[in-house]
Every structure is written in C-alpha cells, then in structure tokens.
Write an enzyme that holds these catalytic residues in place. Sequence first.
Site, mmCIF file in Angstrom:
data_model
loop_
_atom_site.group_PDB
_atom_site.id
_atom_site.type_symbol
_atom_site.label_atom_id
_atom_site.label_comp_id
_atom_site.label_asym_id
_atom_site.label_seq_id
_atom_site.Cartn_x
_atom_site.Cartn_y
_atom_site.Cartn_z
ATOM 1 N N LYS A 89 0.824 -1.218 0.000
ATOM 2 C CA LYS A 89 0.000 0.000 0.000
ATOM 3 C C LYS A 89 0.858 1.269 0.000
ATOM 4 C CE LYS A 89 -1.676 1.472 4.110
ATOM 5 N NZ LYS A 89 -1.306 2.837 4.499
ATOM 6 N N ASN A 90 1.853 1.309 0.883
ATOM 7 C CA ASN A 90 2.599 2.557 1.048
ATOM 8 C C ASN A 90 3.599 2.816 -0.083
ATOM 9 O OD1 ASN A 90 1.131 3.100 3.291
ATOM 10 N ND2 ASN A 90 2.703 2.503 4.767
ATOM 11 N N ARG B 48 -3.943 9.760 4.448
ATOM 12 C CA ARG B 48 -2.622 10.361 4.619
ATOM 13 C C ARG B 48 -1.897 10.521 3.271
ATOM 14 N NH1 ARG B 48 -0.368 13.378 8.250
ATOM 15 N NH2 ARG B 48 1.871 13.315 8.154
ATOM 16 N N CYS C 187 -4.162 7.404 9.928
ATOM 17 C CA CYS C 187 -4.190 6.913 11.314
ATOM 18 C C CYS C 187 -3.783 8.015 12.282
ATOM 19 C CB CYS C 187 -3.225 5.745 11.476
ATOM 20 S SG CYS C 187 -3.740 4.280 10.585
ATOM 21 N N ARG D 261 1.464 14.560 13.310
ATOM 22 C CA ARG D 261 2.164 14.116 12.097
ATOM 23 C C ARG D 261 2.377 15.341 11.205
ATOM 24 N NH1 ARG D 261 -0.721 8.617 10.074
ATOM 25 N NH2 ARG D 261 1.181 8.367 8.859
ATOM 26 N N PRO D 262 3.344 16.185 11.598
ATOM 27 C CA PRO D 262 3.557 17.432 10.857
ATOM 28 C C PRO D 262 4.069 17.163 9.449
ATOM 29 C CG PRO D 262 5.338 17.093 12.438
ATOM 30 C CD PRO D 262 4.334 16.004 12.680
ATOM 31 N N ILE D 263 3.974 18.185 8.571
ATOM 32 C CA ILE D 263 4.523 18.029 7.221
ATOM 33 C C ILE D 263 5.557 19.125 6.935
ATOM 34 C CG2 ILE D 263 2.527 16.790 6.271
ATOM 35 C CD1 ILE D 263 1.817 19.537 4.920
ATOM 36 N N ASP D 264 6.194 19.590 8.012
ATOM 37 C CA ASP D 264 7.164 20.673 7.846
ATOM 38 C C ASP D 264 8.320 20.297 6.916
ATOM 39 O OD1 ASP D 264 7.606 18.947 10.216
ATOM 40 O OD2 ASP D 264 9.513 20.010 10.321
ATOM 41 N N ASP E 169 5.296 0.316 11.856
ATOM 42 C CA ASP E 169 4.012 -0.270 11.444
ATOM 43 C C ASP E 169 3.851 -1.721 11.893
ATOM 44 O OD1 ASP E 169 3.231 2.082 10.331
ATOM 45 O OD2 ASP E 169 3.733 1.532 8.269
ATOM 46 N N ARG F 30 -8.570 -0.579 5.166
ATOM 47 C CA ARG F 30 -7.782 0.435 4.461
ATOM 48 C C ARG F 30 -6.447 -0.119 3.994
ATOM 49 N NH1 ARG F 30 -6.397 4.416 8.442
ATOM 50 N NH2 ARG F 30 -4.763 4.678 6.930
HETATM 51 N N1 EPU Z 1 7.710 13.967 10.511
HETATM 52 C C1 EPU Z 1 7.992 15.278 10.799
HETATM 53 N N2 EPU Z 1 7.876 16.201 9.806
HETATM 54 C C2 EPU Z 1 7.498 15.874 8.540
HETATM 55 C C3 EPU Z 1 7.201 14.538 8.247
HETATM 56 C C4 EPU Z 1 7.313 13.593 9.257
HETATM 57 O O1 EPU Z 1 8.335 15.622 11.920
HETATM 58 O O2 EPU Z 1 7.420 16.754 7.683
HETATM 59 C C5 EPU Z 1 7.805 12.965 11.575
HETATM 60 C C6 EPU Z 1 6.439 12.352 11.880
HETATM 61 O O3 EPU Z 1 5.739 13.132 12.800
HETATM 62 C C7 EPU Z 1 6.793 10.979 12.398
HETATM 63 C C8 EPU Z 1 8.082 10.632 11.626
HETATM 64 O O4 EPU Z 1 8.573 11.866 11.113
HETATM 65 O O5 EPU Z 1 7.087 11.064 13.755
HETATM 66 C C9 EPU Z 1 7.883 9.676 10.479
HETATM 67 O O6 EPU Z 1 6.927 10.189 9.574
HETATM 68 P P1 EPU Z 1 6.931 9.816 8.032
HETATM 69 O O7 EPU Z 1 6.792 11.064 7.258
HETATM 70 O O8 EPU Z 1 8.075 8.897 7.731
HETATM 71 O O9 EPU Z 1 5.600 8.998 7.922
HETATM 72 P P2 EPU Z 1 4.373 9.253 6.995
HETATM 73 O O10 EPU Z 1 4.834 9.560 5.606
HETATM 74 O O11 EPU Z 1 3.418 10.166 7.656
HETATM 75 C C10 EPU Z 1 4.346 6.763 6.263
HETATM 76 C C11 EPU Z 1 3.304 5.681 6.199
HETATM 77 C C12 EPU Z 1 2.953 5.215 7.604
HETATM 78 C C13 EPU Z 1 4.208 4.749 8.314
HETATM 79 C C14 EPU Z 1 5.295 5.830 8.270
HETATM 80 C C15 EPU Z 1 6.620 5.388 8.844
HETATM 81 C C16 EPU Z 1 2.083 6.230 4.213
HETATM 82 C C17 EPU Z 1 0.838 6.736 3.610
HETATM 83 N N3 EPU Z 1 2.135 6.192 5.543
HETATM 84 O O12 EPU Z 1 3.732 7.823 6.996
HETATM 85 O O13 EPU Z 1 2.086 4.120 7.419
HETATM 86 O O14 EPU Z 1 3.909 4.464 9.659
HETATM 87 O O15 EPU Z 1 5.515 6.252 6.909
HETATM 88 O O16 EPU Z 1 7.117 4.287 8.144
HETATM 89 O O17 EPU Z 1 2.996 5.837 3.523
HETATM 90 C C18 EPU Z 1 0.433 2.545 7.971
HETATM 91 O O18 EPU Z 1 0.549 2.086 6.826
HETATM 92 O O19 EPU Z 1 -0.210 1.960 8.887
HETATM 93 C C19 EPU Z 1 1.077 3.816 8.302
HETATM 94 C C20 EPU Z 1 0.737 4.550 9.344
#
Ligand code: EPU
Length: 423
Positions: free
Chosen positions: A22-23, A93, A117, A122-125, A305, A397
């Site tokens: 999925k991811n 997400r 989830c 879960r910031p996107i900075d 995960d 999902r």
């Molecule tokens: N983070 C920041 N700033 C950012 C982005 C992330 O501080 O701009 C922090 C997050 O808050 C978190 C960490 O970095 O603490 C990791 O976040 P990441 O961006 O790697 O995760 P994500 O892209 O939000 C994806 C998967 C998640 C999986 C994580 C970690 C997707 C759609 N989601 O999330 O999948 O847990 O990577 O591997 O790809 C799941 O499939 O159940 C799931 C939650």
Amino acid sequence: MEKLCISGGKPLTGTVTIGGMKNAALPIIFATILVNDVCILENLPEVSDIYSALEIVRRMGAGVEKIDRFTYRIDTRTVRSNSVPLDLARIMRGSYYVLGAELGRFGRSHTAIPGGCNLGARPIDQHIKGFEALGATVNCTNGISCYTDKPLEGTSIYLDVASVGATCNIMLAAATAKGMTIIENAAREPHIVDLANFLNSCGADITGAGTEDIKIRGVESLHGGTYAIIPDMIEAGTYMIAAAATKGDLTINNVIPRHLEATTRKLLEMGVEVEEGGDYVRVSSDGNLKRARVKTDFYPGFPTDMNPQFCVLLCLAEGESRLTESVMDSRFKYTDELIRMGADITIQGRDAIVQGIDSFRPANVRAVDLRAGAAMVIAALSADGTTVIDDIYHIQRGYEDMVGKLRAVGADIKIINDDIRAN
Ligand code: EPU
C-alpha cells in the site's frame, strides 16, 4: 456497522500470498499525475486506501480503467490542475503526494490537510521545507497550497527527520525540476526505492534511493509505461506474527525476505522458527516464546508499522519484555484494547513494559487504527473463544482480503453486520 467475529485458539497452517505494498502504491499512483501519460500499474493491493487514491486521480480528470483485480491503466493526460477532491483527500494520509506531483507538473497544487491513522502529531514541515527549497511558495492557512511562477530549481535539501512522505514528495517535485536535487538524510524504506524505480522507468534520473543521499537530476519530461508494485512487507510481517502467536506453521509467499529482516531477527531471538527462501518465508512456533526488547526505528530498523502486532507476541512471551516506539509520537492507544483481552502492559513514555501472560481472553474490542486492528486480529486468533472487533474499516484500508486469507489457513473468522434498522 461491520465487525469481525473471530473464534480463536486454532493454529494457522498453510500458505498465504502477499499483495502489493500500500505505502509504495500510494506515491506511485499520484506520481502518474506527474508522468502525464498512460501508466499501467500492476500488483496494486485490493484495499480501500488504494481505491480512494484511484478515485482522487479519476476525479482530477484521469482515465482510470481496471484491467484485472490488481492491475489498472491510468491515463493522466487529461488531468486538470487545481482539481483535487478535498473530501477524499482529507480522509487519507497518502493524498499529500498530490502536492509533489502537481507542483512538478503544473507549478501549483492545492489539497486538504491529510487524514490517516491517528498516531500523534504528524507534521509536514519537512515536505514544506523541501518544496520551498525548490523555489515554491507554500501556504497552509486553508488546506495546503503550493505554487511557483518560475520553474522549480534543484538544490540540496537536508531532512531534519528521515520522513518517508517528505522524501517521496520532494522526489516527485524534483524529478522534472531544473538541475540536480540532493536529498540528504533521506528515508531508506523499500517504498522509496520503489517510487524511484517507477520514476526512472518513466525516464527520470534518480540515483541513491535506499541510501541517505538521493540524487535527482531533473529531466524535461517523463513518459508512461508498465510497472509492478513491490510486495507489502508489513502485510507479510503481520502474517509472520500471526503464525507465531497461534503456534502455527505458515508459508508466506511473494515476499522480499530482505525487507523482513528486522522482524525475522526478532522472531528468531524469541525462539520462533523462520526459514527464508527466494521469495517466501516459512514461520512456525511451538508456543515457547522468549521475552525480547524491541525498538522501532526508520528502515532498516524495526518498522513502526509492526509495533502493535509485535506487542501481541511479546504479551505471549515469558517474563518481562519492552517495546520502545521511536518513530511515531503516539502509537500505544491500542494497548488499552489488548488490556481488555487480559494483557499486562504499562506505558512509560515511549516504552511499553509488557509482562507475559499465558493467553488472551476473548472480548469485544476496537481497531483504533490500521495496524492496531491487525494486532487485535492476531490476539483474537490466539485466544480460546470468540472475540468481536469493531471499527474494522481501519483494517480494510490496508489489508487485502484479510478474512479470505486467514480462512484459507484455518482461521474461524467472519464479518458480521450488527446494524439494527427500525421498521
Ligand atoms: N515527521 C515530521 N515532519 C514531517 C514529516 C514527518 O516531523 O514533515 C515525523 C512524523 O511526525 C513521524 C516521523 O517523522 O514522527 C515519520 O513520519 P513519516 O513522514 O516517515 O511517515 P508518513 O509519511 O506520515 C508513512 C506511512 C505510515 C508509516 C510511516 C513510517 C504512508 C501513507 N504512511 O507515513 O504508514 O507508519 O511512513 O514508516 O505511507 C500505515 O501504513 O499503517 C502507516 C501509518
């Protein structure tokens, strides 16, 4: 409302075949917008997050045609800019990948703050830092808007966190930018490599994916093609744990064993047998599980995960185990549900201290998020008696035909619908 009803206590035996990841599939579906041509994507998992992503792309104007269960033809030449359906983008997400893809193709994008989830903040900075470094202006007052009047220009971007989402999004925006972009401290997850391989198969010039430094030399344009998504390492890991927790013997097919290494190592440490083949792993257990210390980390560390599913196994081990969450802010909400099933877990900050129990007891519980839902299923499969799990839309999902796959290996599991309708 659909619920899962599981009568546990039976060892799982037989063969499970793993679907596409999925991811990995999510960024690749949105990447087709950047490609601006016809792409055929194979091995897409049959899960609701993928249907939502395909629907977003379709509502943006793409032609989306199902070729078979796992294969779709996506023609994005007709995609209009500024057309993201916010209602759908809001619930998942992965919808934020539309930002990098549209920014790269149209120089602008607008989408909703993404859902997914609830695992804490879960910031996107880091996504924003990357887009701004490439020359875009980003505004987050009403959803997320990015725009640029000039072509994006390559540069070096150091990620403060090795974020999967930020790495993918920057790769998307940079693939057709002017000159070279270097992402330093990039995420190294297999899905990053899969996105880079897909983009390269469409004419991009990306090297170093899977390492900390990814180099993206911008190209003029991309072209379509056919691409197969890699197998889902988290789905595979979930069935590995289900085999161990039910004293079963499962052969898990269509996997890349290297991607499962962190889970395999911990299972071996706990006394579970794991045999690795070219594209399968076989997992069996006699139920004697040793305690362990597990700490989640970015790949190649132990995947966040897999935190909830592994916690179930630690509950069934002898003595005191410790599970540390170091990636997500808040991943232990599910432990309250496991406690309802008899688990003995204490949360201390980022640690779960787990005292071993003989067995779980059946109860009525909830899937509080996707992987938490999988953990409840494993606990229920190992417990004598009938457990009912609510809010299973979370599980749907991300897990393809979980009921069918588990039934085929001996589980007594069904979906029940307890809607009470007034006459
Ligand atoms: N983070 C920041 N700033 C950012 C982005 C992330 O501080 O701009 C922090 C997050 O808050 C978190 C960490 O970095 O603490 C990791 O976040 P990441 O961006 O790697 O995760 P994500 O892209 O939000 C994806 C998967 C998640 C999986 C994580 C970690 C997707 C759609 N989601 O999330 O999948 O847990 O990577 O591997 O790809 C799941 O499939 O159940 C799931 C939650």
